[in-house]
Design an enzyme around this catalytic site. Structure first.
Site, PDB file in Angstrom:
ATOM      1  N   GLY A 150      43.090 -29.961-115.771  1.00  0.00           N
ATOM      2  CA  GLY A 150      44.130 -30.625-114.993  1.00  0.00           C
ATOM      3  C   GLY A 150      45.182 -29.633-114.521  1.00  0.00           C
ATOM      4  O   GLY A 150      45.367 -28.577-115.135  1.00  0.00           O
ATOM      5  N   GLU A 154      38.498 -34.765-124.744  1.00  0.00           N
ATOM      6  CA  GLU A 154      38.765 -34.482-126.160  1.00  0.00           C
ATOM      7  C   GLU A 154      37.542 -34.782-127.035  1.00  0.00           C
ATOM      8  O   GLU A 154      37.673 -35.311-128.141  1.00  0.00           O
ATOM      9  CB  GLU A 154      39.978 -35.279-126.663  1.00  0.00           C
ATOM     10  CG  GLU A 154      41.290 -34.939-125.998  1.00  0.00           C
ATOM     11  CD  GLU A 154      41.687 -33.472-126.146  1.00  0.00           C
ATOM     12  OE1 GLU A 154      41.270 -32.847-127.129  1.00  0.00           O
ATOM     13  OE2 GLU A 154      42.393 -32.960-125.255  1.00  0.00           O
TER      14      GLU A 154
END
Lengths: 625, 659
Positions: free
Chosen positions: B177, B421
């Site tokens: 990101g 994650e």
């Protein structure tokens, strides 16, 4: 196919990079061209038109869908010859572009609740159309927002002070020539949605909008000049269209799930990750049992739904032949069956597409995988043409009715004939399936019996619970509502049985031995996986023992390994063209990574090397701090 | 004015909504503070999300950057700090719609992995936004499996620099990101080579864009990876490096260091790093997963009492759709799950705080258990809540499909949590590995962590319930879950053992048991969630009706799980067929009970209309009016469509002239 693929006029930028307005514009451009080319090539056969259209739009919705799919057919079936003369040719020539405005903001599947009114005024021989409340505003019809100049509007007919129920009216909504809304008409686009970007789903509000008496579709019901209402002969006929459209959705479920499986399975053969054996190169992720367990049952499901879709189309053709000869006896079962199968397949496929996407990990989340698009385009079919839970309950109503017939000594036929066996079991006080079915887990025919027993068990349980509720309560509707979770489960079990049965029946029709062998494996996987996901049902109903369940679970895993070598061939057989899949991950040549990079470079955010936000926001902030 | 159909729902609440809100926030003070922060953010037009459904990717990105910049100003004005108590509410108030979230990860990774000198050099620059950071780990070809990363960093002793390269296309950094357009620096994870020897994956600080004009640095290719299902406001990026040189000091070297002569030195314990990873997994549960589910429930339940459809009784008004049993059966279990996971999250936070204190005392004993927990719960909760949000979306029928319902964006956002994650299947397998290990340890009579002691005592008993009311005793259902989890773990361990003894190689045996392991890990997490919910209810205030309604929700959550996975409970006869009928009966009865409090239970989540950003879910229930007015603002309605002039008109006229 080649006709379209090689035509430079039908090429365009990747839709993922376009805004909604641009996507709509592209779709309209292609539709216009398509109509022109159809005429040029002289294509008029409906089947050929369908294929041409699906290649032009790559299986995606387009603004003229409702015109071609609903407006024209409704004119054909519900307009008088005089009305057809007036409207059909202009519509066929696209001077009139129409849509079908049924759903309102406040009501969908429950048609009787629609609130739009059409009041007959004998003085002027006109109907006055009104949207009396906010909830009565027509909402969702495709092509209504920007494209159409006419709509077939469903409204409650009032004449001589009485409500005569829902009827269809042809309503002009936009000025020919300027395309501006007519006075008394408020019309527009309903805004962004989950998908269907190229479709201008619209709203329509009418204030004392007058149309001539002749604009009511009067092949069946009629309003005479003085306002006298003439009833239609039978209202069951409209069921035919619904059945047809639902059978198309089942085909759609099969196709969409097949596309998602193609992408996920090809990508899983290309991607390598982690290690299975220490020291060896990273394996294809399709070699992991967990990945196979996610994808192969869905592959089997896609094949199962293909056969169900084909069966429904055939049955529809057969029964509509009967209907044309005036025999309506086949309709109730067909209607019940299509409702449930529509719900069952669209739920399963919708969830299955998401599992395929999830199985592609992070890259599945990128629009370049194509799966997000398949999902958002397919998932509304759980709602349109009949909300799925309502559909399941319709099937349940038929099942309970059939059960009650059996109990009262009559025999039932067709897919529910297994209920006949219940009457023989009635002497037993306990559930029917308490008898042991000898299930052979490697024999599809035997598994059909297991599914049949499960369906019978659920139908009986639901019917009995319903009866118990009825004994307690005064209101029939209340009892029905308090049993509805059971009833939905009964419908699901029934549909599941029908699908396993149809898949199994298909096997004997396959002449090529190698194809039959691999289809048999898929059929077994479909049936056994269904058991392993619903072990509770089979255990509780006493159809299978603990030991058998353990064997089923084991057998599922063995089948995964057996299918593994054929997995890519099985999705290649679906024969989707790369352009149709619209997926970088699912490319036939498997050159995934380099093409992802090529794709990303075209992203609108990459139009300039330094984004304008840097000059507008970032730089001033850094200067200040 | 409030829609009367919604107003009437609020008059019959069996408990105090305000008290429950305070309970959820952890006290009245927290509620007050949260509301103040939310109010301050929402009254500022820069932070408005009203138009977001109409915006393009470029517009969303720009607005996220503008918000991030404005937020700095706002925080300064309000006197909020990154370490202050307000901070956690800011993100919630913004609904995550802001840029530079990875900038924080950049800073955290330097704080955790960097030496004191590195921290002193980089952190002040980053906090002053003199640079914008990102965190580049995932590559096109590799995600969760870190050892597989292919980016290289070769140490050059002559210049004392690392030379970073992307040797092939699959090695390109992909997804990070803030990297596509914003970041000037990023932490790159690469395979370290010194004198031709590989030392595994290490982090390096790499500048990728000029601090003057933001252009790409020499040797750097970077850009946006294109549209995704959601996160249009984030410039997830790609990064290719060609002989990019960074000084030796740019390798984050708290734990590993390359000395000037190329000697590789390990120092200190890396376990704390391990702990950070697990903390991140737990931290996302609240903001990214539980809150979106709460929002989805709020929208779907409020809408379901406003929408009326069909008649339940002839002659009466059409019924609210929430009065249909099938609708209750869709939504109320999701509501119960939202509460269950909220309490689970509290439990995990406490556990982690405790572990953190231990770790500071250099006691790492709790780490394996925590790691297994964070993996399993992250996977289970994200998966459960993603499905739950989808159920809410579908339960709203056609209008749920409109972006203006707010549900499509909640759904497409939450489902990303199943992947980032750590991919869920892999995480569940990690938990399973831990459980099987503990099971073996426990069977030999050695001590195991408290949460898994139950594995040692697999009994072949039967569920003692005699009637349907017995299934409203937490002891009864908690034990059923415990039995089921223990059975699945022990049978998987046995299966693995059998395979190995029959001569199957260890890794093959492992792969052949993975489907079962995933089930066992989920079962364990489900059991822990039920157990924690029941224990939480025990401790709740008995006043104001809160404990009572929470007890109902706990029962519903537990029985829904048994009802939906009946086979697991029936399998060894622990629950009999007759008992399963009792479970079903109790479960369906509970739906009708909770139905009455459904709206107050979502009101207690206390979301403002602005934060829901939904035409269907607003507090006043003016659904249809809002939908109509909002749709008219759609850009597609602002001008006459260019498509008409360009294509439709010629089409219509062409055809007309031919006739």
């Amino acid at each position: 196919e080649a006709l379209v693929m090689n035509d430079p006029d039908f090429q365009h930028e990747d839709l993922n990079f376009l805004s909604r307005s641009q996507r709509y514009e592209q779709a309209i451009r292609k539709s216009s061209l398509m109509v022109k080319k159809l005429r040029e090539y002289g294509i008029a056969n409906p089947e050929e038109i369908y294929w041409f259209k699906s290649f032009v739009h790559r299986g995606r919705p387009e603004p003229l869908d409702l015109h071609l799919g609903m407006f024209l057919p409704t004119l054909l079936t519900q307009a008088t010859p005089e009305q057809q003369d007036r409207f059909f040719m202009p519509a066929w020539n696209l001077e009139i572009i129409g849509t079908y405005a049924q759903t309102e903001m406040g009501h969908g599947t429950h048609l009787r609740g629609l609130e739009t009114t059409a009041t007959y005024d004998p003085a002027t021989q006109e109907f006055i159309l009104n949207s009396p409340t906010v909830t009565s505003i027509k909402w969702w019809p495709g092509g209504l927002g920007k494209t159409s100049n006419h709509a077939i509007v469903l409204a409650q007919l009032y004449t001589q002070g009485q409500c005569k129920g829902l009827h269809a009216f042809i309503v002009p909504i936009r000025q020919l020539g300027t395309h501006k809304p007519l006075p008394g008409i408020t019309v527009g686009d309903i805004g962004p949605k989950f998908g269907y970007d190229e479709m201008d789903n619209g709203y329509l509000k009418m204030d004392n909008f007058r149309i001539p008496r002749e604009n009511m579709l009067m092949k069946y019901a009629q309003v005479e000049p003085d306002g006298t209402y003439v009833k239609p002969l039978s209202d069951k006929l409209t069921y035919g269209t619904m059945v047809f459209i639902r059978s198309l959705i089942v085909g759609d479920a099969a196709r969409s799930l097949s596309q998602a499986c193609t992408i996920a399975i090809r990508y899983s053969a290309v991607r390598h990750q982690s290690e299975l054996k220490p020291g060896e190169p990273e394996p294809q992720i399709l070699d992991y049992q967990t990945q196979q367990y996610k994808l192969f049952p869905l592959l089997a499901t896609a094949y199962a739904f293909h056969f169900v879709g084909a069966y429904m189309k055939d049955t529809y053709r057969r029964i509509s032949g009967d209907i044309n000869e005036g025999d309506l006896s086949g309709l109730p079962e067909l209607h019940a069956l299509t409702a449930g199968l529509k719900a069952f397949t669209s739920w399963t496929a919708s969830a299955g597409i998401e599992e395929c996407r999830m199985a592609c990990g992070g890259h599945g989340y990128s629009r370049c995988s194509g799966i997000p698009d398949i999902y958002v385009t397919f998932t509304p079919s759980c709602t349109y043409e009949g909300e799925n839970t309502v559909m399941m309950l319709q099937t349940a109503r038929f099942l309970v009715k059939s059960y009650n017939q059996v109990i009262s000594g009559q025999r039932v036929t067709g897919m529910v004939s297994y209920l006949n066996d219940l009457s023989r079991q009635r002497i037993q006080p306990q559930h029917v399936a308490a008898r042991t079915v000898t299930v052979r887990i490697n024999d599809p025919v035997s598994l059909v019996e297991a599914y049949k027993a499960r369906a019978a068990w659920f139908v009986e349980a639901a019917a009995k619970n319903l009866q118990a509720e009825l004994n307690h309560r005064k209101s029939k509707e209340d009892a029905w509502n308090r049993t509805s979770v059971d009833l939905v489960r009964a419908s699901e079990a029934h549909c599941h049985y029908v699908i396993v049965k149809l898949f199994t029946a298909k096997l004997s029709e396959i002449s090529n031995a190698a194809v039959r062998a691999v289809m048999t494996e898929l059929c077994l996987l479909y049936a056994l996986y269904g058991i392993s996901k619903n072990t509770g049902d089979f255990l509780q109903a006493g159809i299978l023992t603990d030991t058998q369940i353990t064997q089923v679970n084991q057998r599922v895993k063995e089948l995964l390994a057996i299918i593994r070598p054929n997995a890519v061939a099985l999705v290649d057989s679906f024969d989707f063209h790369d352009v149709h899949l619209g997926s970088v991950l699912g490319r036939y040549d498997g050159n995934v990574y380099e093409n992802m990079f090529e794709w990303a470079k075209k992203s609108p955010l990459n139009n300039t090397e330094v984004h304008e936000s840097f000059h507008k926001h970032l730089k001033p902030m850094q200067a200040k701090l | 004015s409030v829609n009367p159909d919604l107003a009437s729902e609020r008059q019959t609440a069996s408990f105090s909504v305000e008290k429950l809100t305070a309970q959820l926030d952890g006290g009245v003070e927290h509620t007050r503070l949260r509301r103040a922060v939310v109010e301050a953010i929402e009254c500022d037009p820069v932070f408005s999300r009203e138009n977001q459904y109409f915006q393009s990717q470029n517009e969303r990105y720009e607005s996220a950057v503008r918000k991030a910049v404005h937020l700095q100003k706002k925080m300064h004005e309000m006197g909020w700090t990154e370490n202050g108590p307000e901070f956690k509410y800011i993100y919630r108030a913004l609904s995550g719609d802001v840029a530079f979230l990875l900038h924080r990860v950049f800073m955290r990774s330097i704080s955790v992995l960097g030496s004191d000198e590195q921290i002193a050099k980089w952190i002040p620059l980053a906090s002053q936004y003199q640079l914008i950071g990102s965190y580049a780990q995932t590559e096109l070809g590799h995600g969760t499996y870190l050892q597989g990363l292919e980016t290289t960093a070769v140490f050059d002793t002559t210049t004392q620099e690392f030379i970073l390269n992307t040797p092939k296309i699959s090695a390109m950094k992909w997804w990070p990101g803030d990297m596509g357009r914003s970041a000037t620096h990023t932490v790159v994870f690469a395979q370290l080579y010194v004198h031709g020897k590989s030392y595994g994956v290490h982090p390096f600080i790499v500048q990728i864009r000029s601090l003057q004009d933001h252009s790409l640095c020499p040797g750097v290719t970077a850009g946006d990876i294109g549209p995704k299902m959601n996160f249009e406001h984030v410039d997830n990026g790609y990064l290719m490096l060609q002989n990019v040189r960074v000084p030796r000091e740019n390798m984050l070297n708290k734990f590993c260091k390359v000395q000037p002569d190329g000697t590789y030195v390990r120092q200190g314990s890396q376990k704390i790093n391990y702990f950070t990873m697990t903390t991140v997994r737990i931290a996302l549960i609240s903001d990214e997963v539980v809150i979106p589910l709460m929002k989805a429930c709020t929208i779907a339940i409020r809408y379901s009492v406003v929408r009326r459809q069909s008649k339940l009784k002839p002659g009466e008004q059409e019924a609210k759709i929430l009065d249909y049993q099938t609708q209750q059966e869709k939504l109320l279990p999701q509501l119960a799950a939202a509460y269950a996971f909220h309490f689970l999250n509290n439990y995990l936070q406490e556990l982690f705080d405790k572990a953190y204190r231990e770790i500071q005392k250099k006691n790492f004993d709790m780490l394996p258990e925590l790691h297994a927990f964070s993996s399993g719960f992250k996977a289970m909760v994200t998966q459960y809540c993603t499905s739950a949000v989808e159920v809410c979306l579908r339960a709203c029928g056609g209008h749920g499909y409109s972006s203006l319902s707010g549900l499509p964006s909640l759904y497409t956002k939450i489902l990303a949590s199943c992947i980032y994650e750590g991919e869920n299947t892999i995480l569940l397998l990690q938990t399973a590995r831990f459980l099987i290990k503990c099971f073996k340890t426990a069977s030999t009579g050695q001590p195991v962590p408290p949460s898994v002691i139950y594995l040692a005592a697999v009994k072949h008993g039967k569920c003692p319930a005699k009637n349907k009311l017995d299934f409203l005793h937490p002891d009864i259902y908690t034990e059923a879950y415990q039995h089921m989890a223990a059975r699945l773990v022990s049978s998987t361990a046995a299966k693995l053992q059998d395979l190995i003894q029959s001569g199957v190689k260890k890794h093959d045996a492992w792969n052949q048991c993975t489907v079962q392991m995933v089930q066992a890990a989920k079962a364990h997490c489900h059991y822990m969630t039920v157990k924690n919910f029941a224990e939480t209810v025990e401790k709740l205030d008995t006043k104001a009706g809160i404990q009572k309604i929470m007890k109902h929700l706990c029962d519903l959550f537990a029985l829904h799980g048994i009802f939906s996975s009946a086979g697991f409970f029936l399998h060894d006869g622990y629950v009999s067929g007759a008992q399963m009928d009792m479970v079903t009966a109790s479960y369906l009865d509970l739906l009708a009970v909770i139905r009455k409090d459904a709206v107050p239970l979502v009101d207690a989540f206390d979301f403002t209309d602005k934060s829901l950003n939904s035409a269907l879910g607003s507090y006043d229930g003016q659904v249809y009016q809002r939908l109509y007015e909002w749709a008219q603002k759609s850009p597609t309605n602002k001008q006459i469509s260019p498509a008409y002039e360009r294509y439709l008109k010629p089409l219509l006229h062409n055809m007309q002239s031919k006739m």
